[in-house]
Write a protein that holds these residues in place. Structure first.
Motif: not given
Length: 221
Positions: A49-61, A81-88
């Motif tokens: 599960q991702a914990s930021f910015p919301e808690v949810y299972k990361v997508p199956m890719i 797409r605004k997601h700090p971790t994925m942007r980095g």
């Protein structure tokens, strides 16, 4: 004025050329297998599960379309797409890296020579049917939600419900530096629904058999 027009025209041509170039790059599956160290820590663990910015299972890719994965990574890189971790992570990848990783995950966990799955789509309830018809979801994502009409559109069947809900909500968000997705078509679709309705859609799509999976890694490197 002529000089400004010339400058803007040159910039437009440059951007168009760059976009075309990135789409023309061919991904290498073997190369992608050697570049996925940043991916496996989240996408290679079942139930992670991702914990930021919301808690949810990361997508199956694994099993997702290569063109969709490429489009998604470029969207993170551009900030669409605004997601700090994925942007980095996306910022650390060049166009060839993105193409290689996309090619790799598109066949990851797929048995070589395996025939396409013959699936019967789970019939939705009357309420969910009405919601699906409202935005005509199948017209883009396919009748079984695993064969989109364009490979740059995602396969949705079987994806984690909580991820789908968060992703759909993100298209409704505006002017938030950490959450949101800039896609005019999907924004128009998502804004037709309440969050409760989006959750119903997400739960149904997650219940449909699809190609997506989590392939646990034998080791981390």
């Amino acid at each position: 004025m002529t000089k400004l027009f010339t400058t803007l025209f040159a910039l437009a041509v440059s951007l168009a050329t760059a976009a075309a170039h990135s789409q023309d790059i061919q991904g290498d599956v073997k190369a992608g297998a050697s570049k996925n160290a940043m991916c496996i820590g989240c996408h290679g663990i079942k139930g992670y599960q991702a914990s930021f910015p919301e808690v949810y299972k990361v997508p199956m890719i694994s099993g997702q379309s290569a063109k969709y994965l490429t489009a998604a990574l470029h969207a993170y890189k551009k900030g669409e797409r605004k997601h700090p971790t994925m942007r980095g992570i996306a910022d650390s990848l060049n166009d060839q890296d993105i193409a290689d990783l996309s090619a790799y995950y598109s066949v990851h966990g797929v048995a070589e020579g395996a025939a396409p799955a013959d699936r019967t789509v789970k019939q939705p309830s009357a309420a969910v049917t009405a919601l699906l018809n409202k935005a005509n979801c199948a017209s883009c994502h396919g009748a079984d939600f695993s064969k989109p009409i364009d490979p740059s559109y995602p396969k949705l069947g079987g994806q984690h419900a909580d991820y789908l809900f968060v992703a759909l909500k993100a298209y409704k968000v505006e002017n938030n530096p950490k959450v949101g997705r800039n896609n005019a078509i999907m924004a128009g679709m998502a804004k037709q629904y309440s969050n409760a309705e989006l959750k119903l859609l997400a739960n149904y799509l997650a219940s449909v058999d699809g190609d997506l999976k989590v392939v646990p890694q034998s080791k981390f490197r």
